[in-house]
Design a protein around this motif. Sequence first.
Motif, mmCIF file in Angstrom:
data_model
loop_
_atom_site.group_PDB
_atom_site.id
_atom_site.type_symbol
_atom_site.label_atom_id
_atom_site.label_comp_id
_atom_site.label_asym_id
_atom_site.label_seq_id
_atom_site.Cartn_x
_atom_site.Cartn_y
_atom_site.Cartn_z
ATOM 1 N N PRO A 98 0.915 -1.290 -0.066
ATOM 2 C CA PRO A 98 0.008 0.046 0.103
ATOM 3 C C PRO A 98 0.960 1.275 -0.031
ATOM 4 C CG PRO A 98 -0.030 -1.128 2.017
ATOM 5 C CD PRO A 98 0.750 -1.950 1.131
ATOM 6 N N ASP A 99 0.219 2.290 -0.758
ATOM 7 C CA ASP A 99 1.017 3.476 -0.555
ATOM 8 C C ASP A 99 1.299 4.077 0.812
ATOM 9 O OD1 ASP A 99 0.840 4.037 -3.328
ATOM 10 O OD2 ASP A 99 -1.146 4.950 -3.447
ATOM 11 N N ASP A 100 0.516 3.743 1.863
ATOM 12 C CA ASP A 100 0.516 4.329 3.194
ATOM 13 C C ASP A 100 0.269 2.952 4.078
ATOM 14 O OD1 ASP A 100 0.444 5.231 5.725
ATOM 15 O OD2 ASP A 100 -0.725 7.094 5.109
ATOM 16 N N PHE A 101 1.594 2.210 4.299
ATOM 17 C CA PHE A 101 1.406 1.110 5.108
ATOM 18 C C PHE A 101 0.895 1.370 6.354
ATOM 19 C CE2 PHE A 101 3.634 -1.673 8.148
ATOM 20 C CZ PHE A 101 3.216 -3.028 7.552
ATOM 21 N N ASP A 102 1.311 2.232 7.246
ATOM 22 C CA ASP A 102 0.677 2.625 8.614
ATOM 23 C C ASP A 102 -0.896 2.739 8.674
ATOM 24 O OD1 ASP A 102 3.404 2.348 10.036
ATOM 25 O OD2 ASP A 102 3.729 4.407 9.248
ATOM 26 N N ALA A 103 -1.173 3.594 7.457
ATOM 27 C CA ALA A 103 -2.766 3.945 7.595
ATOM 28 C C ALA A 103 -3.320 2.606 7.198
ATOM 29 C CB ALA A 103 -3.120 4.921 6.445
ATOM 30 N N ALA A 104 -2.699 1.669 6.232
ATOM 31 C CA ALA A 104 -3.579 0.545 5.910
ATOM 32 C C ALA A 104 -3.588 -0.402 7.124
ATOM 33 C CB ALA A 104 -2.693 -0.261 4.827
ATOM 34 N N LEU A 105 -2.366 -0.721 7.874
ATOM 35 C CA LEU A 105 -2.589 -1.358 9.023
ATOM 36 C C LEU A 105 -3.614 -0.969 10.250
ATOM 37 C CD1 LEU A 105 -1.248 -3.924 10.184
ATOM 38 C CD2 LEU A 105 0.816 -2.745 10.857
ATOM 39 N N ALA A 106 -3.511 0.470 10.297
ATOM 40 C CA ALA A 106 -4.293 1.044 11.274
ATOM 41 C C ALA A 106 -5.979 0.778 10.757
ATOM 42 C CB ALA A 106 -4.113 2.513 11.310
ATOM 43 N N GLY A 107 -6.151 0.752 9.591
ATOM 44 C CA GLY A 107 -7.353 0.649 9.064
ATOM 45 C C GLY A 107 -7.934 -0.978 9.327
ATOM 46 N N ALA A 108 -6.947 -1.843 9.289
ATOM 47 C CA ALA A 108 -7.220 -3.133 9.423
ATOM 48 C C ALA A 108 -7.271 -3.416 11.017
ATOM 49 C CB ALA A 108 -6.109 -4.093 8.941
ATOM 50 N N ARG A 109 -6.850 -2.645 11.873
ATOM 51 C CA ARG A 109 -7.048 -2.906 13.352
ATOM 52 C C ARG A 109 -8.296 -2.199 13.549
ATOM 53 N NH1 ARG A 109 -0.983 -2.432 13.857
ATOM 54 N NH2 ARG A 109 -0.595 -4.388 14.753
ATOM 55 N N ALA A 110 -8.583 -1.098 12.954
ATOM 56 C CA ALA A 110 -9.836 -0.380 13.213
ATOM 57 C C ALA A 110 -11.242 -1.007 12.774
ATOM 58 C CB ALA A 110 -9.894 1.113 12.549
ATOM 59 N N ALA A 111 -11.002 -2.092 11.781
ATOM 60 C CA ALA A 111 -12.017 -2.739 11.132
ATOM 61 C C ALA A 111 -12.155 -4.263 11.987
ATOM 62 C CB ALA A 111 -11.848 -3.036 9.694
ATOM 63 N N GLY A 112 -11.327 -4.465 12.892
ATOM 64 C CA GLY A 112 -11.093 -5.657 13.692
ATOM 65 C C GLY A 112 -10.844 -6.854 12.929
ATOM 66 N N VAL A 113 -9.939 -6.378 11.953
ATOM 67 C CA VAL A 113 -9.205 -7.715 11.504
ATOM 68 C C VAL A 113 -8.143 -7.939 12.240
ATOM 69 C CG1 VAL A 113 -7.908 -8.313 9.403
ATOM 70 C CG2 VAL A 113 -9.768 -6.789 9.041
ATOM 71 N N GLU A 114 -8.040 -9.269 12.600
ATOM 72 C CA GLU A 114 -6.869 -9.967 13.268
ATOM 73 C C GLU A 114 -5.588 -9.850 12.546
ATOM 74 O OE1 GLU A 114 -5.303 -14.214 15.241
ATOM 75 O OE2 GLU A 114 -6.919 -14.256 14.117
ATOM 76 N N ILE A 115 -4.528 -9.454 13.184
ATOM 77 C CA ILE A 115 -3.247 -9.470 12.554
ATOM 78 C C ILE A 115 -2.569 -10.535 13.090
ATOM 79 C CG2 ILE A 115 -1.032 -8.220 12.423
ATOM 80 C CD1 ILE A 115 -3.597 -6.538 11.594
ATOM 81 N N VAL A 116 -2.317 -11.573 12.123
ATOM 82 C CA VAL A 116 -1.972 -12.651 12.580
ATOM 83 C C VAL A 116 -0.463 -12.819 12.661
ATOM 84 C CG1 VAL A 116 -1.454 -15.371 11.443
ATOM 85 C CG2 VAL A 116 -3.621 -14.112 10.959
ATOM 86 N N ALA A 117 0.444 -12.171 12.023
ATOM 87 C CA ALA A 117 2.112 -12.118 12.203
ATOM 88 C C ALA A 117 2.279 -10.728 11.491
ATOM 89 C CB ALA A 117 2.578 -13.240 11.685
ATOM 90 N N GLU A 118 3.297 -10.167 12.435
ATOM 91 C CA GLU A 118 3.894 -8.967 11.773
ATOM 92 C C GLU A 118 5.445 -8.975 12.250
ATOM 93 O OE1 GLU A 118 2.432 -5.515 13.864
ATOM 94 O OE2 GLU A 118 1.479 -6.857 15.118
ATOM 95 N N GLY A 119 6.042 -8.107 11.409
ATOM 96 C CA GLY A 119 7.571 -8.054 11.809
ATOM 97 C C GLY A 119 8.282 -7.316 10.798
ATOM 98 N N GLY A 120 9.565 -7.125 10.894
ATOM 99 C CA GLY A 120 10.614 -6.485 9.754
ATOM 100 C C GLY A 120 11.791 -7.040 9.825
#
Length: 168
Positions: A100-122
């Motif tokens: 996504p053009d804005d990774f932080d906004a996309a991730l925040a949008g997923a969290r706000a929509a109640g989508v489970e973040i299965v895994a994350e890292g970097g």
Amino acid sequence: MSIAGGPIFQLGWVVPDIASATAEFAERYGVDGWFTIPEVRFGPPTCRYRGCPAEYTSAVALGYAGGQQLELIEPRSGDSPYSDHLTRFGAGLHHIAYVPDDFDAALAGARAAGVEIVAEGGFEEFGMEFAYLDGGSIGTCVELMRLSARMKAVFDRLVPEGHANPWT
């Protein structure tokens, strides 16, 4: 509300044997020239799986079918989204990935929509972050990726002539 939008960057499969899988893709589907990383280490402090700190390894192979990046992942050690997929479902499509053009906004949008973040890292040294979102009714995870200019340049060197990654 669209969380990721844009073209799909990558399709990722979990496989029990990366050498066999790359050979099969080459023989059956003409996808050759795989870039293989025999051991990718995921771990603290950035890696989380199902909300907990996680440490695991996998082998990864990247290839292109035309302009579509394909990723093959063989879990090697530790509990991971990959070993879990292989245990529960066997080999198969694990994720579709967007940059996504804005990774932080996309991730925040997923969290706000109640989508489970299965895994994350970097991987700070490479300028790459990822988050796997639960796929819900589609089953397959959706991956969001943040890629630095350096990492995009690496992927651009892998894409076949006449094709382009979504960011170009």
